[in-house]
Design a protein around this motif. Structure first.
Motif, short mmCIF file in Angstrom:
data_model
loop_
_atom_site.label_atom_id
_atom_site.label_comp_id
_atom_site.label_asym_id
_atom_site.label_seq_id
_atom_site.Cartn_x
_atom_site.Cartn_y
_atom_site.Cartn_z
N LYS A 175 37.45 -65.56 8.28
CA LYS A 175 37.29 -65.31 6.84
C LYS A 175 35.95 -65.81 6.32
CE LYS A 175 42.25 -65.61 5.77
NZ LYS A 175 43.28 -66.34 4.99
N MET A 176 35.31 -66.69 7.06
CA MET A 176 34.05 -67.27 6.60
C MET A 176 32.83 -66.48 7.07
SD MET A 176 34.90 -71.30 7.25
CE MET A 176 33.66 -71.89 6.11
N VAL A 177 33.08 -65.40 7.85
CA VAL A 177 31.98 -64.68 8.49
C VAL A 177 31.96 -63.21 8.04
CG1 VAL A 177 30.96 -63.97 10.69
CG2 VAL A 177 32.12 -66.20 10.50
N GLY A 178 30.77 -62.73 7.66
CA GLY A 178 30.56 -61.32 7.35
C GLY A 178 29.61 -60.71 8.36
N TYR A 179 29.80 -59.42 8.65
CA TYR A 179 29.02 -58.76 9.70
C TYR A 179 28.62 -57.37 9.26
CZ TYR A 179 28.17 -56.47 14.26
OH TYR A 179 27.64 -55.76 15.31
N VAL A 180 27.32 -57.07 9.35
CA VAL A 180 26.80 -55.73 9.11
C VAL A 180 26.24 -55.22 10.43
CG1 VAL A 180 25.13 -54.31 7.86
CG2 VAL A 180 26.23 -56.25 6.71
N PRO A 181 26.94 -54.27 11.09
CA PRO A 181 26.47 -53.78 12.39
C PRO A 181 25.29 -52.82 12.24
CG PRO A 181 28.39 -52.55 11.70
CD PRO A 181 28.17 -53.61 10.65
N GLN A 182 24.69 -52.45 13.36
CA GLN A 182 23.67 -51.42 13.34
C GLN A 182 24.28 -50.12 12.83
OE1 GLN A 182 21.64 -50.86 17.06
NE2 GLN A 182 21.16 -53.02 17.30
N ARG A 183 23.55 -49.42 11.99
CA ARG A 183 24.10 -48.21 11.37
C ARG A 183 24.47 -47.15 12.39
NH1 ARG A 183 21.86 -43.82 8.93
NH2 ARG A 183 19.75 -44.59 9.25
N GLU A 184 23.66 -47.03 13.45
CA GLU A 184 23.94 -45.98 14.44
C GLU A 184 25.17 -46.26 15.29
OE1 GLU A 184 20.33 -48.30 16.16
OE2 GLU A 184 21.10 -47.70 14.20
N SER A 185 25.71 -47.47 15.20
CA SER A 185 26.91 -47.80 15.98
C SER A 185 28.20 -47.45 15.24
CB SER A 185 26.92 -49.30 16.31
OG SER A 185 27.12 -50.08 15.13
N VAL A 186 28.07 -46.91 14.03
CA VAL A 186 29.24 -46.62 13.19
C VAL A 186 29.56 -45.12 13.24
CG1 VAL A 186 30.14 -46.68 10.83
CG2 VAL A 186 28.68 -48.54 11.68
N ASP A 187 30.84 -44.78 13.28
CA ASP A 187 31.28 -43.38 13.22
C ASP A 187 31.31 -42.93 11.76
OD1 ASP A 187 32.39 -40.89 13.44
OD2 ASP A 187 34.36 -41.57 14.11
N TRP A 188 30.21 -42.33 11.31
CA TRP A 188 30.10 -41.93 9.91
C TRP A 188 30.89 -40.66 9.59
CZ3 TRP A 188 28.62 -45.63 6.92
CH2 TRP A 188 27.75 -46.60 7.39
N ASP A 189 31.48 -40.02 10.58
CA ASP A 189 32.32 -38.85 10.34
C ASP A 189 33.77 -39.23 10.05
OD1 ASP A 189 30.25 -36.97 10.67
OD2 ASP A 189 30.44 -37.09 12.85
N PHE A 190 34.07 -40.51 10.15
CA PHE A 190 35.43 -40.96 9.86
C PHE A 190 35.79 -40.59 8.42
CE2 PHE A 190 38.70 -44.09 8.75
CZ PHE A 190 39.55 -43.97 9.85
N PRO A 191 36.95 -39.95 8.21
CA PRO A 191 37.27 -39.41 6.87
C PRO A 191 37.70 -40.49 5.87
CG PRO A 191 39.08 -39.00 8.39
CD PRO A 191 37.99 -39.63 9.21
N THR A 192 36.74 -41.12 5.24
CA THR A 192 37.05 -42.13 4.22
C THR A 192 35.91 -42.15 3.21
OG1 THR A 192 37.68 -44.45 3.90
CG2 THR A 192 35.91 -44.02 5.46
N ASN A 193 36.20 -42.67 2.03
CA ASN A 193 35.14 -42.71 1.02
C ASN A 193 34.51 -44.11 0.94
OD1 ASN A 193 36.75 -44.36 -0.68
ND2 ASN A 193 37.63 -42.59 -1.72
N ALA A 194 33.47 -44.21 0.13
CA ALA A 194 32.69 -45.44 0.06
C ALA A 194 33.53 -46.62 -0.41
CB ALA A 194 31.48 -45.23 -0.85
N LEU A 195 34.34 -46.41 -1.44
CA LEU A 195 35.15 -47.51 -1.97
C LEU A 195 36.12 -48.03 -0.92
CD1 LEU A 195 36.05 -49.33 -4.28
CD2 LEU A 195 37.57 -47.50 -5.05
N ASP A 196 36.74 -47.13 -0.17
CA ASP A 196 37.69 -47.57 0.86
C ASP A 196 37.00 -48.41 1.94
OD1 ASP A 196 39.84 -46.37 -0.36
OD2 ASP A 196 39.72 -44.53 0.81
N VAL A 197 35.76 -48.04 2.30
CA VAL A 197 35.02 -48.83 3.28
C VAL A 197 34.78 -50.24 2.76
CG1 VAL A 197 32.81 -49.08 4.47
CG2 VAL A 197 33.92 -46.84 4.36
N VAL A 198 34.40 -50.34 1.49
CA VAL A 198 34.14 -51.66 0.91
C VAL A 198 35.43 -52.47 0.82
CG1 VAL A 198 33.26 -52.89 -1.11
CG2 VAL A 198 32.15 -50.78 -0.35
#
Length: 254
Positions: A74-97
């Motif tokens: 809970k104390m750790v946040g992580y932002v991965p490399q953008r190219e490592s993410v499946d951006w075709d996954f069917p979800t919207n911006a709010l749900d990701v956040v």
């Protein structure tokens, strides 16, 4: 007794028996913006993934505020490399956040209005409120990166790892990211950033880590980010130019 946000001792990692990190040890002070720099293949992303348990370690201990990462998620946040993410996954911006809130809620409790309001506040901080209902696949690269930063904010962590957040983004997004990093610092958070642009290291970071399979140096930028130490880190791939006592660095591609 005050414990450091991150302590790593004698960490080694190998891919197919080839050493990628060798006996890396360091202690991260609290409330600093820290750049991790080094040539391609130096182990920068590997360092973050191994610290988070995303890849196996050959050896070494990692502690977050004095305890194993598994006890401190809970104390750790992580932002991965953008190219490592499946951006075709069917979800919207709010749900990701909103996914950033799951660690606080537990996986079986559905987020309510309070979590949604908090997620919208995080979107506002990265200038993405109007894109809350947009499918992530329809966003530009810079917008996608902002969404992942908002998700990290929603985690409300004390220690953040960010893997190349400035790569492939426009100037406005880069400015938004560094503004956000400084805001986190003002709140006493600690942020480690894998970074490639040597020209902005002195401007963006308090401390810098020089990494090339081994840890070559780690400390305040003014002491660590020197021509001699950079030459040691990058070898013949770095040329130091001096114009009127203003040093600049050029990466050699050959």
């Amino acid at each position: 007794m005050q414990t450091n946000p991150l302590s790593i001792h004698n960490m080694s990692v190998a891919y197919q028996k080839k050493p990628v990190l060798r006996n890396v040890s360091f202690e991260v002070p609290e409330g600093k913006l820290i750049g991790i720099v080094g040539p391609n293949g130096a182990g920068k992303s590997t360092l973050i993934k191994a610290a988070l348990g995303l890849i196996p370690r050959l050896s070494g201990d990692v502690s977050i505020y004095g305890k194993p990462y598994a006890e401190q998620r809970k104390m750790v946040g992580y932002v991965p490399q953008r190219e490592s993410v499946d951006w075709d996954f069917p979800t919207n911006a709010l749900d990701v956040v909103m996914m950033g809130r799951y660690g606080h809620l537990g996986w079986f409790k559905r987020p309510g209005q309070a979590e949604k309001r908090f997620a919208m506040e995080c979107l506002a901080k990265v200038g993405m409120t109007e894109f809350a209902d947009r499918q992530i696949s329809q966003l530009s690269g810079g917008q996608q990166q902002r969404i992942f930063l908002a998700r990290a904010l929603a985690q409300d962590a004390k220690l953040y790892f960010m893997d190349e957040p400035f790569v492939g983004v426009d100037a406005a997004t880069e400015k938004a990211i560094i503004t956000l990093l400084n805001e986190l610092k003002m709140q006493g958070k600690t942020v480690l950033v894998v970074h490639h642009d040597l020209a902005t290291v002195k401007e963006y970071f308090d401390w810098v880590m020089l990494l090339n399979v081994q840890l070559l140096d780690f400390g305040p930028v003014e002491q660590t980010f020197t021509a001699d130490k950079l030459q040691q880190t990058y070898g013949g791939r770095l040329t130091i130019l001096d114009h009127d006592n203003q040093s600049s660095m050029i990466m050699n591609t050959r």
